[in-house]
Design an enzyme around this catalytic site. Structure first.
Site, PDB file in Angstrom:
ATOM      1  N   GLY A   1      36.482  13.893 -79.045  1.00  0.00           N
ATOM      2  CA  GLY A   1      37.592  13.857 -79.971  1.00  0.00           C
ATOM      3  C   GLY A   1      37.622  12.674 -80.909  1.00  0.00           C
TER       4      GLY A   1
ATOM      5  N   HIS B   1      45.385  17.529 -74.745  1.00  0.00           N
ATOM      6  CA  HIS B   1      45.958  16.958 -73.529  1.00  0.00           C
ATOM      7  C   HIS B   1      47.466  16.870 -73.729  1.00  0.00           C
ATOM      8  CE1 HIS B   1      45.912  13.408 -70.412  1.00  0.00           C
ATOM      9  NE2 HIS B   1      46.790  14.356 -70.107  1.00  0.00           N
TER      10      HIS B   1
ATOM     11  N   HIS C   1      34.424  11.997 -72.532  1.00  0.00           N
ATOM     12  CA  HIS C   1      35.166  10.741 -72.576  1.00  0.00           C
ATOM     13  C   HIS C   1      34.288   9.638 -73.154  1.00  0.00           C
ATOM     14  CE1 HIS C   1      38.790   8.449 -71.841  1.00  0.00           C
ATOM     15  NE2 HIS C   1      38.018   7.425 -71.540  1.00  0.00           N
TER      16      HIS C   1
ATOM     17  N   GLU D   1      44.153  20.166 -71.174  1.00  0.00           N
ATOM     18  CA  GLU D   1      44.088  19.067 -70.219  1.00  0.00           C
ATOM     19  C   GLU D   1      45.505  18.709 -69.808  1.00  0.00           C
ATOM     20  OE1 GLU D   1      40.074  16.759 -71.792  1.00  0.00           O
ATOM     21  OE2 GLU D   1      42.055  15.924 -72.263  1.00  0.00           O
TER      22      GLU D   1
END
Length: 249
Positions: free
Chosen positions: A212, A43, A190, A70
């Site tokens: 992650g 991201h 998420h 992202e």
């Protein structure tokens, strides 16, 4: 069978905590791939709090699986994506004061601007996914933008306690089914961990899970390659879950 995208933002978080050069997200991405990652996710935030532009440039040169970028839906980020050409762009909401992404995009409320960005990116050969909550209105809006993919926000499921998690799982199952009926392909992510990932991985039609923090946390004890291997086993071979009594799907 779902595939595993490994988000390496938290490697960069550790580096940026000391404003130094290590650990290097680029070399860690290689270790994640050696551990079995099917893709690498980063991201690039507007405030550059962890991943930096140079990281993305080097990852584009070195990632041998898939690079998922992202990013916020801004002109600056679209220009970067057009230059870097990742294998996929995932548009996500972004607020500078948040610790991590807090919810899905309001695609229905910004359909015109998002449609233009989706069309620009996809015209350049970059598939676009929209990070949304598993709601019918948002999923229909995603379809209307021309995007081919959605990533379902699993945060409410991850944060739920034992009494409400089954309902949150049902929302994700229903959202996946609606997305498929609309012709959208489905990823999710998420807040997923080694403890809660299997029911999500077992949802019929789920293509990829982006994970992650929990992998990076486990890597402190067992190393990144082993942490990725351990997660991939759960993603690709989800067992019956004792909380729900059966594999969802």
């Amino acid at each position: 069978m779902a595939s595993l995208g490994v988000n390496i933002d938290h490697i960069a978080n550790i580096r940026e905590a000391r404003r130094t050069v290590e650990p290097d997200p680029v070399s860690m991405a290689l270790l994640a791939e050696l551990g079995g990652a099917d893709g690498i996710t980063v991201h690039l935030r507007e405030d550059r709090r962890h991943i930096q532009d140079r990281d993305v440039e080097l990852l584009r040169q070195t990632v041998r699986s898939r690079l998922n970028l992202e990013m916020a839906s801004t002109e600056e980020m679209v220009a970067i994506a057009l230059r870097i050409k990742p294998d996929m762009v995932t548009l996500v909401p972004e607020r500078r004061e948040e610790v991590t992404t807090e919810g899905g995009l309001d695609v229905a409320g910004q359909k015109a601007s998002l449609s233009a960005m989706v069309q620009t990116l996809q015209a350049a050969g970059i598939p676009v996914s929209l990070f949304v909550d598993p709601e019918a209105t948002q999923l229909q809006a995603c379809k209307n933008t021309g995007a081919c993919w959605v990533e379902l926000h699993t945060g409410r499921y991850a944060d739920a306690d034992w009494s409400t998690q089954p309902q949150e799982l049902a929302r994700l199952q229903e959202g996946t089914a609606i997305a498929q009926q609309l012709g959208l392909r489905v990823n999710a992510g998420h807040g997923l961990t080694y403890q809660n990932v299997e029911p999500i991985a077992a949802i019929a039609g789920m293509e990829e899970l982006n994970i992650g923090h929990t992998i990076v946390a486990r890597s402190v004890a067992v190393g990144l390659q082993q942490a990725v291997r351990d997660m991939k086993v759960l993603v690709q071979n989800p067992r019956l879950d004792p909380l729900f009594g059966q594999a969802p799907g």
